[in-house]
Scaffold this active site. Structure first.
Site, PDB file in Angstrom:
ATOM      1  N   THR A 246     -29.626  44.651   5.767  1.00 41.47           N
ATOM      2  CA  THR A 246     -30.151  44.723   7.132  1.00 41.47           C
ATOM      3  C   THR A 246     -31.078  45.924   7.315  1.00 41.47           C
ATOM      4  O   THR A 246     -32.217  45.771   7.769  1.00 41.47           O
ATOM      5  CB  THR A 246     -28.965  44.826   8.128  1.00 41.47           C
TER       6      THR A 246
ATOM      7  N   LYS B 281     -23.511  56.852   6.861  1.00 37.41           N
ATOM      8  CA  LYS B 281     -22.631  57.936   7.373  1.00 37.41           C
ATOM      9  C   LYS B 281     -21.452  58.208   6.460  1.00 37.41           C
ATOM     10  O   LYS B 281     -20.966  59.341   6.402  1.00 37.41           O
ATOM     11  CB  LYS B 281     -22.136  57.624   8.774  1.00 37.41           C
TER      12      LYS B 281
ATOM     13  N   VAL C 168     -26.040  58.547  12.272  1.00 35.25           N
ATOM     14  CA  VAL C 168     -25.273  58.659  13.525  1.00 35.25           C
ATOM     15  C   VAL C 168     -26.124  58.113  14.664  1.00 35.25           C
ATOM     16  O   VAL C 168     -27.285  58.499  14.829  1.00 35.25           O
ATOM     17  CB  VAL C 168     -24.903  60.123  13.842  1.00 35.25           C
TER      18      VAL C 168
ATOM     19  N   GLY D  96     -27.453  55.218  15.093  1.00 42.82           N
ATOM     20  CA  GLY D  96     -28.503  54.243  14.736  1.00 42.82           C
ATOM     21  C   GLY D  96     -29.882  54.764  15.087  1.00 42.82           C
ATOM     22  O   GLY D  96     -30.365  55.750  14.535  1.00 42.82           O
TER      23      GLY D  96
ATOM     24  N   GLY E 225     -22.467  38.988  14.859  1.00 37.71           N
ATOM     25  CA  GLY E 225     -22.917  39.811  13.730  1.00 37.71           C
ATOM     26  C   GLY E 225     -22.811  41.301  13.974  1.00 37.71           C
ATOM     27  O   GLY E 225     -23.334  42.099  13.213  1.00 37.71           O
TER      28      GLY E 225
ATOM     29  N   GLU F 251     -18.327  44.130  11.299  1.00 31.97           N
ATOM     30  CA  GLU F 251     -18.327  43.820   9.868  1.00 31.97           C
ATOM     31  C   GLU F 251     -17.316  42.687   9.658  1.00 31.97           C
ATOM     32  O   GLU F 251     -16.443  42.451  10.493  1.00 31.97           O
ATOM     33  CB  GLU F 251     -17.839  45.047   9.071  1.00 31.97           C
TER      34      GLU F 251
ATOM     35  N   LYS G   9     -18.884  59.792  12.062  1.00 32.56           N
ATOM     36  CA  LYS G   9     -20.043  60.211  12.868  1.00 32.56           C
ATOM     37  C   LYS G   9     -19.755  61.508  13.621  1.00 32.56           C
ATOM     38  O   LYS G   9     -20.604  62.402  13.648  1.00 32.56           O
ATOM     39  CB  LYS G   9     -20.439  59.084  13.833  1.00 32.56           C
TER      40      LYS G   9
ATOM     41  N   GLY H  67     -27.991  48.117  14.503  1.00 29.22           N
ATOM     42  CA  GLY H  67     -29.001  47.051  14.481  1.00 29.22           C
ATOM     43  C   GLY H  67     -30.150  47.394  13.558  1.00 29.22           C
ATOM     44  O   GLY H  67     -30.457  48.556  13.312  1.00 29.22           O
TER      45      GLY H  67
HETATM   46  N1  HSE Z   1     -20.620  49.200  12.646  1.00 37.92           N
HETATM   47  C1  HSE Z   1     -21.393  50.233  13.266  1.00 37.92           C
HETATM   48  C2  HSE Z   1     -21.370  50.028  14.790  1.00 37.92           C
HETATM   49  C3  HSE Z   1     -22.807  50.183  12.760  1.00 37.92           C
HETATM   50  O1  HSE Z   1     -20.889  48.990  15.240  1.00 37.92           O
HETATM   51  O2  HSE Z   1     -21.780  50.902  15.528  1.00 37.92           O
HETATM   52  C4  HSE Z   1     -23.604  51.407  13.034  1.00 37.92           C
HETATM   53  O3  HSE Z   1     -23.105  52.526  12.382  1.00 37.92           O
END
Ligand code: HSE
Length: 413
Positions: free
Chosen positions: A11, A100, A127, A129, A182, A185, A200, A297
């Site tokens: 991604t 991270k 951290v 995104g 999506g 995970e 984070k 994302g």
């Molecule tokens: N799985 C993480 C979230 C992705 O949902 O924020 C970003 O670190």
């Protein structure tokens, strides 16, 4: 022209490739030269993708190619991300990562190698995104003593909690929806158990203190025990439940935790909903600033990676000092932290009023129609004192063959 390689065409990696192409002209202008993608390392083939002719499967190709100056690590996980990143830095290449887990586990060592080799190790995307937070901490806020960082740092859990709050959904259903969209995970443990938030807040605390923070020292509790009933009480109280990663720093002492916390409208994080992240940073001169946006994302996260690529390109011959040193930052035990506590207790308040008052002191009482239970909200107390009171209360209840405490959520109300 400067040449880069991207490790991992998932991604984030594919998002980086897309932005490098789409924003080619602005990137070239800001980097001072064109940034050209030379390789994409992945185990898979991507015959129909725009990088089909750039795919390689052997890391050695990147490691031994002197032309590649900046390497993007977007593989995730520790293995082989850690040995690959380490080898790149030792080989005098700049590295940019969105990982991270890697930064929290090996950041100290990788930053040290970057210093020694006079290259850069940047991790803005690790951290929040796409939200700028690492760079503000080491650049815009460098005149500040940071006193507190508190944030909603995980989009998946914030989505789940928002669904439970606004639509009365159960945890299980909200998690399924997050997975279908999506966000979560396939193995959602890292998100819902708070491990992602823990890494984070460990990184942000290390950035703020300039010292190494062991993420394992941070008390971490996820959201799996939060129920739709808790949200019914929260609604009565004008509150919501958010998963917070918080770090309070004073006179060299640091109190940090990850836990679901009840907040009300007076807290700016109350309004951070769905997959969004929000991070409050309190400086001793600035007061509180809030960073808000897409914490996960493809393109938001890749945008932060590309900003790091540009900063590396602008500093090809210099090491930009960011991060922390090997000196260790102790984290205070959770028992020292103070909160109010929302506690759900089986039975009726009328029968238990005396025990409640004698052990928890002055409390606010909440009841839901038709439920054989009640809830209390304590005054602020140290976690250690609360635990002792809760154990004493449960012991009394059990002696009377009664059920005791059903739920406890920390509150900042
Ligand atoms: N799985 C993480 C979230 C992705 O949902 O924020 C970003 O670190």
């Amino acid at each position: 022209m400067i040449k880069t390689a991207v490790m991992g065409y998932g991604t984030i990696g594919s998002g980086v490739v897309e932005i490098l192409e789409q924003n080619k002209d602005v990137i070239a202008k800001r980097a001072g030269q064109e940034v050209e993608l030379k390789y994409v390392l992945d185990l898979r083939e991507f015959p129909d993708s725009p990088v089909a002719d750039k795919i390689i499967h052997d890391f050695k190709t990147i490691e031994t190619d002197e032309e590649v100056k900046i390497v993007v690590e977007a593989m995730g996980g520790l293995n082989p991300a850690y040995p690959f990143v380490k080898a790149c830095l030792l080989g005098g290449k700049h590295v940019v990562t969105s990982n991270k887990a890697l930064v929290a586990a090996y950041g100290t060592e990788l930053l040290e190698i970057a210093r020694e080799k006079k290259v850069n190790f940047f991790f803005e995307a690790s951290v929040g995104g796409g939200i700028p937070i690492i760079r503000p901490l080491y650049r815009c806020l460098m005149g500040e003593r940071i006193e507190e960082i508190s944030g909603i740092l995980n989009g998946t859990t914030n989505y789940i909690l928002t669904k439970m709050d606004k639509e009365g959904e159960s945890f299980e259903n909200a998690l399924k929806e997050a997975q279908n969209l999506g966000y979560a995970e396939r193995n959602p443990e890292a998100d819902v158990e708070g491990h992602d938030t823990c890494r984070k807040i460990a990184i942000l605390t290390a950035m703020a203190t300039g010292k190494e923070v062991n993420y394992e020292d941070i008390y971490t509790e996820g959201i799996t025990k939060i129920t739709d009933i808790d949200f019914k009480y929260a609604e009565k109280m004008g509150a919501s439940v958010k998963l917070l990663g918080t770090s309070r720093m004073k006179d060299g002492r640091v109190n940090a935790y990850v836990a679901p916390v009840m907040l009300d409208k007076t807290n700016p994080l109350y309004a951070v909903n769905d997959v969004f992240n929000g991070i409050m940073v309190k400086g001793n001169m600035l007061g509180t600033s809030m960073f808000y946006g897409s914490g996960a994302g493809k393109l938001p996260t890749a945008s932060a990676v590309v900003a790091d690529i540009i900063e590396a390109a602008q500093n090809l011959e210099d090491h930009v000092e960011i991060g922390w040193t090997e000196e260790k930052q102790a984290i205070e035990p959770m028992d020292q932290a103070s909160f109010r506590y929302f506690v759900r207790i089986a039975g009726s308040y009328r029968n238990k009023e005396q025990d409640v008052k004698s052990l928890f002191g002055k409390v606010e009482v909440y009841e839901l129609y038709g439920m054989d239970e009640f809830a209390i909200l304590t005054q602020e107390m140290k976690e250690g004192e609360f635990k002792a009171a809760a154990i004493a209360f449960d012991t009394k209840e059990q002696a009377q063959s009664d059920f005791g405490i059903k739920q406890m959520i920390r509150a900042m109300l």
